[in-house]
Design a protein around this motif. Structure first.
Motif, PDB file in Angstrom:
ATOM      1  N   ALA A 138       0.863  -1.182   0.000  1.00  0.00           N
ATOM      2  CA  ALA A 138       0.000   0.000   0.000  1.00  0.00           C
ATOM      3  C   ALA A 138       0.895   1.226   0.000  1.00  0.00           C
ATOM      4  O   ALA A 138       1.936   1.249   0.662  1.00  0.00           O
ATOM      5  N   GLU A 139       0.479   2.238  -0.738  1.00  0.00           N
ATOM      6  CA  GLU A 139       1.233   3.485  -0.762  1.00  0.00           C
ATOM      7  C   GLU A 139       0.505   4.501   0.100  1.00  0.00           C
ATOM      8  O   GLU A 139      -0.691   4.726  -0.067  1.00  0.00           O
ATOM      9  N   VAL A 140       1.238   5.059   1.039  1.00  0.00           N
ATOM     10  CA  VAL A 140       0.698   6.047   1.967  1.00  0.00           C
ATOM     11  C   VAL A 140       1.577   7.289   1.879  1.00  0.00           C
ATOM     12  O   VAL A 140       2.797   7.189   1.981  1.00  0.00           O
ATOM     13  N   SER A 141       0.944   8.427   1.683  1.00  0.00           N
ATOM     14  CA  SER A 141       1.679   9.694   1.650  1.00  0.00           C
ATOM     15  C   SER A 141       1.003  10.685   2.584  1.00  0.00           C
ATOM     16  O   SER A 141      -0.222  10.696   2.694  1.00  0.00           O
ATOM     17  N   PHE A 142       1.803  11.488   3.244  1.00  0.00           N
ATOM     18  CA  PHE A 142       1.246  12.545   4.081  1.00  0.00           C
ATOM     19  C   PHE A 142       2.256  13.673   4.199  1.00  0.00           C
ATOM     20  O   PHE A 142       3.435  13.511   3.878  1.00  0.00           O
ATOM     21  N   ILE A 143       1.755  14.817   4.624  1.00  0.00           N
ATOM     22  CA  ILE A 143       2.579  16.012   4.793  1.00  0.00           C
ATOM     23  C   ILE A 143       2.453  16.465   6.236  1.00  0.00           C
ATOM     24  O   ILE A 143       1.356  16.476   6.793  1.00  0.00           O
ATOM     25  N   GLN A 144       3.580  16.818   6.816  1.00  0.00           N
ATOM     26  CA  GLN A 144       3.558  17.312   8.191  1.00  0.00           C
ATOM     27  C   GLN A 144       4.628  18.377   8.356  1.00  0.00           C
ATOM     28  O   GLN A 144       5.705  18.285   7.769  1.00  0.00           O
ATOM     29  N   ARG A 145       4.322  19.360   9.172  1.00  0.00           N
ATOM     30  CA  ARG A 145       5.263  20.443   9.481  1.00  0.00           C
ATOM     31  C   ARG A 145       5.728  20.246  10.928  1.00  0.00           C
ATOM     32  O   ARG A 145       4.923  19.963  11.807  1.00  0.00           O
ATOM     33  N   PHE A 146       7.011  20.421  11.162  1.00  0.00           N
ATOM     34  CA  PHE A 146       7.586  20.285  12.503  1.00  0.00           C
ATOM     35  C   PHE A 146       8.180  21.619  12.934  1.00  0.00           C
ATOM     36  O   PHE A 146       8.662  22.384  12.108  1.00  0.00           O
ATOM     37  N   TYR A 147       8.169  21.848  14.225  1.00  0.00           N
ATOM     38  CA  TYR A 147       8.760  23.048  14.804  1.00  0.00           C
ATOM     39  C   TYR A 147       9.768  22.643  15.855  1.00  0.00           C
ATOM     40  O   TYR A 147       9.562  21.670  16.587  1.00  0.00           O
ATOM     41  N   ILE A 148      10.840  23.375  15.929  1.00  0.00           N
ATOM     42  CA  ILE A 148      11.850  23.123  16.946  1.00  0.00           C
ATOM     43  C   ILE A 148      11.660  24.151  18.048  1.00  0.00           C
ATOM     44  O   ILE A 148      11.728  25.354  17.797  1.00  0.00           O
ATOM     45  N   ASP A 149      11.392  23.664  19.252  1.00  0.00           N
ATOM     46  CA  ASP A 149      11.165  24.530  20.410  1.00  0.00           C
ATOM     47  C   ASP A 149      12.521  24.827  21.044  1.00  0.00           C
ATOM     48  O   ASP A 149      13.128  23.974  21.663  1.00  0.00           O
ATOM     49  N   ARG A 150      12.971  26.031  20.862  1.00  0.00           N
ATOM     50  CA  ARG A 150      14.316  26.402  21.377  1.00  0.00           C
ATOM     51  C   ARG A 150      14.188  27.129  22.682  1.00  0.00           C
ATOM     52  O   ARG A 150      13.390  27.840  23.015  1.00  0.00           O
TER      53      ARG A 150
END
Length: 150
Positions: A138-150
């Protein structure tokens, strides 16, 4: 010692599932649910990260993929699956392969990969999940944004 480690790992993975809405997702493919979550490794308890050789860092994230099969009675059961995939930019350029490894908690198998976060930039994940050796992955694609908490 082993019981403590297992409890810490279960706690860590439950923490992953409890992260707000976008962290835990799944796709239904026939009778199978492909669950995936990606979170910053700094969310893992230090003992869990140490035991499994996972670097805790604001700049690193963990992708966890597991598969559940829906049975005729409506219940689900975990399924052993293999996963390969890439992470990259939205347009698919600058992709990097993800190195998955197996992890088992009690009777629930999953595949995990650790990767470097691209701060405040949407990341695209393209996965191929093989849960049945007699079927195409199965092909699964997704988009996610990450943030670095400094």
């Amino acid at each position: 010692m082993m019981r403590h480690s297992l409890t810490a790992l279960m706690l860590g993975l439950l923490l992953l599932a409890a992260v707000p809405a976008q962290a835990q997702q799944f796709e239904q493919v026939g009778d199978y649910q492909i669950h995936y979550s990606a979170v910053n490794t700094s969310f893992l308890p230090a003992s869990v990260a140490r035991e499994h050789g996972i670097q805790r860092s604001q700049a690193m994230a963990l992708l966890n993929v597991s598969v559940m099969e829906r049975l005729e009675d409506g219940s689900t059961r975990p399924v052993i699956a293999s996963v390969d995939g890439r992470s990259g930019t939205l347009d698919g350029s600058d992709g990097s392969p993800l190195a998955f490894r197996s992890l088992r908690i009690n009777d629930t198998p999953s595949q995990v990969a650790v990767f470097r976060i691209r701060e405040d930039e949407p990341m695209r994940f393209d996965l191929r999940v093989r849960y049945d050796r007699n079927a195409e992955p199965a092909e699964v694609s997704f988009i996610q944004r990450f943030y670095i908490d400094r």
